[in-house]
Design a protein around this motif. Structure first.
Motif, PDB file in Angstrom:
ATOM      1  N   ASP A 182       0.969  -1.243  -0.111  1.00  0.00           N
ATOM      2  CA  ASP A 182      -0.066  -0.063   0.046  1.00  0.00           C
ATOM      3  C   ASP A 182       0.829   1.124   0.073  1.00  0.00           C
ATOM      4  OD1 ASP A 182      -1.463   2.200   1.468  1.00  0.00           O
ATOM      5  OD2 ASP A 182      -3.017   0.911   1.123  1.00  0.00           O
ATOM      6  N   ARG A 215       0.056  -5.502   0.891  1.00  0.00           N
ATOM      7  CA  ARG A 215      -1.138  -6.057   0.439  1.00  0.00           C
ATOM      8  C   ARG A 215      -1.389  -7.395   0.019  1.00  0.00           C
ATOM      9  NH1 ARG A 215      -3.445  -6.776  -5.118  1.00  0.00           N
ATOM     10  NH2 ARG A 215      -5.722  -6.059  -5.107  1.00  0.00           N
ATOM     11  N   ILE A 263      -1.308   1.039  -5.184  1.00  0.00           N
ATOM     12  CA  ILE A 263      -0.478   0.108  -4.673  1.00  0.00           C
ATOM     13  C   ILE A 263       0.776   0.034  -5.688  1.00  0.00           C
ATOM     14  CG2 ILE A 263      -0.272  -2.602  -4.566  1.00  0.00           C
ATOM     15  CD1 ILE A 263      -3.546  -2.235  -4.257  1.00  0.00           C
TER      16      ILE A 263
END
Length: 559
Positions: free
Chosen positions: A317, A324, A524
């Motif tokens: 992230d 993530r 991301i």
């Protein structure tokens, strides 16, 4: 003379019969005198022949291709001869002629009308050597003609071009529009080639959607190029998309088998280079072909022995820096060939069908790993798995992936299916339908390599996406001075975010790239800066709390 009793017997025969005796000058036979012809001879051959008295008077009128005197001499001397089949211009019929010696120094000539048998034989040969759909000579005829063309060229010192033509996307046409439409395209292609059928250009239907053209008696490569260019332009004028490969005798080889193989290699090179073009064979193509064949053989063995391995590249992230999840990536190292990039072996696996067992292995390994990490490391992140368009096309794809969920007791919300625009090429409706089913099952759906296809924006509206991955090619120059890539990337992120989708930037390797993506509100990142692909064991060390186990450019600087 023939005895009266024998005459009645011979007249009863349905086949024409002659009886002759030799005419000699000393010990030399100079001719044969006709002493009898039966009624069938007069009826079937010609009544005018009944007025002839010697072979010399009628033999050339009956057929110049029959050595009458020679056959009669051999028959008289009891020397065996084979029957001769000839065509009679007078009777407009085919006859089989036999001669046999008889007592009293006589020769019996028997004729059999074989017109029906001959015509049937011609029809059978024509059927054996002609393609029924296009009317062109078929592969059998090509296999007979091509070696003869090589022999002639060798004797005359000329060049020959062998052109192998393949209709582009024929399978898709048959699947989408039906085989009737496909047959019409094949007939249209044959019509194009028929324009060139002449005394030195010969076209054949070689296979399902393949045609072969032999171009003979050329004195230079330039003249061959002119002809093949004209043929290609004729296909363009008819709105037919074809790929062609050309080999040249004797430059490329003097062996027919080699020239056929080289034309095929060149045709596949034309396909690889975007289709709808003709390519001349180059020696380097053979080396590449052999390498490819070697890789295919090795890959088949690797599938059977499960020699692939899976690595996992972390995704983070941007704002929080939290993990993530991981993208599952396949790797292959062969003891002889070394490490082979997925960009090389995956397209090859898709071409030959090995992508199905390879894709199944990738899915199973990723699901198994996710279940293990959840159980032993409390992993709550996502695992992303790439799906080939060919995998998705399989009728049992949804059933197979559902079975894997049950096998490993997984919640699909922790699995992200990564697709590319390639899924839309063959059957858009089927692809979208399956994507929606996966979405309804709570899988995450990600579109990979965004920006590399010509119609990416339209796909965003069709597919039930959660995430969009911005291709590495955009990220590489995102900090360029001209600011073009930065502007494009910022626009993509802004647009996609408004659509409610997350964005993943691939290939982030530099701090200034990361900072700019953070400024653009990219969600991301994935790349060497924050995390390189890692083996399962190293990932588990990281998940257990050992942050130094993370392979990344940042960690390398710290160490």
């Amino acid at each position: 003379m023939v005895e009266p009793g024998l005459i009645s017997i011979l007249d009863a025969f349905a086949s024409p019969i002659l009886v002759a005796k030799p005419v000699r000058e000393g010990s030399v036979t100079t001719d044969y005198e006709l002493v009898f012809c039966n009624k069938a001879f007069v009826k079937q051959i010609d009544t005018s022949f009944s007025k002839c008295h010697y072979f010399s008077e009628f033999k050339d009128r009956l057929s110049v291709n029959v050595p009458w005197l020679d056959l009669a001499d051999k028959a008289l001397n009891k020397i065996p001869t084979s029957p001769i089949v000839y065509y009679s211009e007078v009777s407009k019929a085919w006859f089989k002629l036999s001669m046999n010696g008889a007592q009293d120094d006589l020769v019996v000539v028997s004729l059999e009308n074989v017109t029906t048998i001959h015509d049937q034989d011609v029809e059978l040969k024509q059927a054996a050597y002609t393609d029924r759909l296009t009317g062109l000579p078929n592969r059998n005829k090509f296999n007979l003609d091509f070696p003869k063309s090589i022999e002639t060229a060798s004797f005359c010192g000329n060049k020959i071009a062998l052109l192998l033509i393949d209709i582009d996307n024929m399978k898709n046409i048959n699947d989408a529009k039906g085989h009737i439409e496909g047959d019409m395209i094949l007939q249209k292609a044959a019509d194009v080639l028929n324009q060139f059928n002449r005394n030195k250009i010969f076209a054949y239907r070689y296979g399902d959607d393949e045609f072969m053209v032999i171009i003979e008696r050329s004195d230079s490569v330039d003249s061959l190029v002119n002809i093949t260019d004209t043929i290609f332009e004729s296909f363009i004028l008819q709105d037919l998309k074809v790929s062609g490969g050309i080999s040249v005798y004797p430059e490329n080889s003097e062996e027919p088998e080699d020239l056929i193989r080289f034309a095929d290699i060149a045709m596949h090179a034309a396909k690889k280079n975007g289709k709808n073009n003709f390519t001349y064979f180059q020696p380097d193509m053979q080396r590449i072909f052999i390498q490819k064949l070697n890789i295919l053989n090795k890959m088949t063995q690797a599938v059977l022995s499960s020699s692939f391995r899976q690595v996992y590249q972390p995704q983070f992230d941007v704002k929080t820096g939290e993990l993530r999840g991981f993208e599952a990536l396949i790797r292959w190292h062969d003891p002889e060939l070394g490490t082979i990039s997925p960009s090389i072996f995956i397209p090859m696996a898709e071409e030959c069908g090995l992508i199905i067992p390879i894709g199944n292995w990738v899915l199973n390994t990723a699901f198994e790993t996710l279940a293990y990490w959840q159980k032993y490391y409390g992993f709550k992140g996502v695992i992303s798995v790439n799906i080939s368009p060919i995998q998705l096309k399989q009728a049992t794809f949804i059933e197979d992936i559902t079975d894997l969920l049950a096998k490993y007791h997984l919640n699909p919300k922790y699995i992200e299916i990564e697709i590319t625009e390639g899924i839309m090429i063959d059957n858009m409706d089927d692809a979208v339908s399956k994507m929606k089913i996966l979405k309804d099952m709570r899988f995450k759906i990600s579109l990979d390599d965004f920006g590399t296809g010509y119609s990416s924006l339209s796909y965003l509206q069709m597919l039930p996406l959660d995430t969009l991955k911005i291709d590495k090619s955009f990220i590489n120059d995102i900090t360029g001075k001209d600011g073009i890539q930065a502007t494009i990337t910022n626009s993509i992120i802004t647009m996609v975010s408004k659509m409610g989708l997350d964005t993943i930037a691939e290939g982030v390797e530099k701090v200034d790239q990361f900072d700019l993506l953070k400024k653009f509100n990219c969600h991301i990142i994935q790349g060497f800066l924050k995390g390189k692909p890692m083996d399962k064991e190293l990932c588990e060390q990281y998940l257990s709390g050992n942050h130094r186990a993370l392979l990344s450019l940042e960690n390398e600087k710290i160490l």
